[in-house]
Write a protein that holds these residues in place. Structure first.
Motif, mmCIF file in Angstrom:
data_model
loop_
_atom_site.group_PDB
_atom_site.id
_atom_site.type_symbol
_atom_site.label_atom_id
_atom_site.label_comp_id
_atom_site.label_asym_id
_atom_site.label_seq_id
_atom_site.Cartn_x
_atom_site.Cartn_y
_atom_site.Cartn_z
ATOM 1 N N ARG A 88 38.670 32.672 94.185
ATOM 2 C CA ARG A 88 37.529 33.407 94.726
ATOM 3 C C ARG A 88 37.712 34.901 94.519
ATOM 4 N N ILE A 89 36.647 35.574 94.155
ATOM 5 C CA ILE A 89 36.676 37.020 93.991
ATOM 6 C C ILE A 89 35.978 37.646 95.200
ATOM 7 N N PRO A 90 36.637 38.515 95.968
ATOM 8 C CA PRO A 90 35.960 39.106 97.118
ATOM 9 C C PRO A 90 34.817 39.990 96.682
ATOM 10 N N SER A 112 36.709 26.803 103.867
ATOM 11 C CA SER A 112 37.689 27.157 102.841
ATOM 12 C C SER A 112 37.604 26.239 101.633
ATOM 13 N N ARG A 113 37.193 24.983 101.826
ATOM 14 C CA ARG A 113 37.087 24.060 100.699
ATOM 15 C C ARG A 113 36.034 24.528 99.718
ATOM 16 N N SER A 114 34.959 25.122 100.249
ATOM 17 C CA SER A 114 33.872 25.570 99.389
ATOM 18 C C SER A 114 34.184 26.869 98.659
ATOM 19 N N LEU A 115 35.324 27.492 98.983
ATOM 20 C CA LEU A 115 35.710 28.719 98.284
ATOM 21 C C LEU A 115 36.204 28.433 96.879
ATOM 22 N N LYS A 116 36.702 27.236 96.653
ATOM 23 C CA LYS A 116 37.299 26.905 95.372
ATOM 24 C C LYS A 116 36.241 26.899 94.273
ATOM 25 N N GLY A 117 36.505 27.665 93.224
ATOM 26 C CA GLY A 117 35.573 27.701 92.099
ATOM 27 C C GLY A 117 34.326 28.507 92.359
ATOM 28 N N VAL A 118 34.304 29.358 93.410
ATOM 29 C CA VAL A 118 33.117 30.141 93.761
ATOM 30 C C VAL A 118 33.382 31.625 93.544
ATOM 31 N N THR A 119 32.450 32.307 92.910
ATOM 32 C CA THR A 119 32.478 33.756 92.794
ATOM 33 C C THR A 119 31.246 34.312 93.498
ATOM 34 N N ALA A 142 31.571 40.980 88.093
ATOM 35 C CA ALA A 142 31.928 40.818 89.500
ATOM 36 C C ALA A 142 33.359 41.267 89.763
ATOM 37 N N LEU A 143 34.267 40.888 88.889
ATOM 38 C CA LEU A 143 35.664 41.302 89.027
ATOM 39 C C LEU A 143 35.795 42.819 88.939
ATOM 40 N N PRO A 195 44.757 50.722 93.454
ATOM 41 C CA PRO A 195 44.939 51.047 92.035
ATOM 42 C C PRO A 195 45.049 49.780 91.195
ATOM 43 N N VAL A 196 44.505 49.829 89.981
ATOM 44 C CA VAL A 196 44.541 48.693 89.067
ATOM 45 C C VAL A 196 45.451 49.033 87.898
ATOM 46 N N LEU A 197 46.435 48.161 87.628
ATOM 47 C CA LEU A 197 47.377 48.420 86.556
ATOM 48 C C LEU A 197 46.707 48.375 85.194
ATOM 49 N N GLU A 198 45.764 47.449 85.059
ATOM 50 C CA GLU A 198 45.081 47.308 83.771
ATOM 51 C C GLU A 198 43.585 47.191 84.017
ATOM 52 N N PRO A 199 42.752 48.000 83.354
ATOM 53 C CA PRO A 199 41.307 47.934 83.573
ATOM 54 C C PRO A 199 40.753 46.551 83.250
ATOM 55 N N ILE A 200 39.772 46.129 84.036
ATOM 56 C CA ILE A 200 39.111 44.846 83.799
ATOM 57 C C ILE A 200 37.978 45.065 82.800
ATOM 58 N N ARG A 201 38.046 44.389 81.689
ATOM 59 C CA ARG A 201 37.058 44.580 80.625
ATOM 60 C C ARG A 201 35.853 43.674 80.835
ATOM 61 N N THR A 202 34.693 44.233 80.567
ATOM 62 C CA THR A 202 33.471 43.455 80.643
ATOM 63 C C THR A 202 33.401 42.515 79.453
#
Length: 324
Positions: free
Chosen positions: A15-17, A214-221, A282-283, A293-300
């Protein structure tokens, strides 16, 4: 082997917050393009020769809107004032269409729209050729399945002059051995007081959607740049997708003004490219808003050869649910 790969792939998702919007179809880069504003997320320019981006969504029996814009270097954000015109060729099966630009007053960029076309094949392709000679291209497969789901509701909270809510239980079959991706969009049907003791339907509005357990969190963004949730087959149990959701109004509901009584549910079966693009956005948004801080930028994610953007597809099924 294919089935094993499917379930091995499921385990890679978490899950991505905080996270998606298409209010009207639609749909981050191209909405922002239409609004003539800058992107809220960064476009990664690995190749400094990349100058353009394009976005389009292929939906059978629907017009296709093609948004083309220029990438402003070196910042990596989108400069939406396009100074170079382009021709767009769209191919589905053996049918090829040439989409010319259309210009409108007070609109900086042209709009490319294909209104009449027939989906004779699951395979579609675009080619964008600019006057400068630069060329962009991409391919996508239209999902084969349209999904019908059963919807029940359990707990409700309809306290007057307060945020109101309902818990939904959704189920739909998934008995194939191919991996599926979904985008679930839920809207509130606006039943407004008519001044004569009744209520009338006057459009749709957004609601807040979160997994109920919590079960419904799996595989959800959970999405913030578009309404709704991205889903994967990680929710699969005994050949059925099972999802429990808490749906809340975005503000207090007063019965002398409106009633929270009906929901519209759109379940899209989306292409892998659609899922990867919106999950990467989303990420990226979640990371930028976290304050850490992010060690490596998240690429679109992009599937555009020679540029940036997204060429994706989906099928939709719509249903409504009365909740009081």
């Amino acid at each position: 082997m294919e089935l094993m790969d499917k379930y091995r792939f499921q385990n890679t998702f978490t899950r991505i917050p905080g996270v998606m919007r298409f209010s009207k179809l639609f749909y981050v880069v191209y909405l922002l393009t239409c609004m003539q504003c800058r992107s809220p997320y960064n476009i990664d320019i690995v190749d400094q020769n990349v100058l353009y981006q394009v976005s389009a969504y292929v939906v059978p029996s629907k017009p296709i809107l093609f948004y083309v814009s220029k990438v402003d270097q070196p910042v990596g954000e989108a400069d939406y004032q396009l100074k170079d015109t382009a021709k767009i060729y769209f191919t589905n099966g053996s049918n090829e269409y040439l989409i010319e630009p259309k210009y409108f007053p007070n609109q900086l960029n042209p709009v490319y729209q294909l209104s009449n076309w027939n989906a004779t094949s699951d395979e579609s392709e675009i080619k964008v050729i600019f006057n400068s000679g630069q060329e962009l291209s991409s391919k996508v497969s239209i999902p084969k399945d349209s999904i019908s789901c059963s919807i029940d509701y359990t707990e409700t909270s309809f306290i007057d002059n307060a945020v109101q809510s309902v818990k939904l239980q959704m189920h739909w079959p998934d008995q194939t051995q191919t991996f599926h991706y979904y985008h679930l969009v839920i809207k509130k049907v606006d039943w407004n007081y008519d001044g004569q003791g009744g209520y009338k339907s006057e459009g749709l509005s957004n609601v807040e959607i979160t997994p109920a357990d919590s079960r419904s969190l799996k595989g959800v963004t959970i999405l913030s740049h578009e309404p709704g949730l991205l889903l994967t087959d990680a929710l699969l149990m005994e050949n059925n997708m099972n999802l429990d959701l808490l749906v809340k109004t975005t503000g207090p509901i007063s019965r002398n003004k409106e009633r929270f009584k009906e929901l519209q549910i759109e379940l899209r079966t989306v292409s892998e490219e659609y899922y990867k693009f919106h999950k990467s956005v989303a990420l990226q948004l979640s990371s930028s808003q976290s304050g850490f801080p992010v060690l490596e930028p998240i690429r679109t994610y992009t599937n555009i050869i020679g540029g940036q953007g997204i060429f994706a597809s989906y099928r939709s099924t719509f249903s409504t649910k009365l909740i009081q």
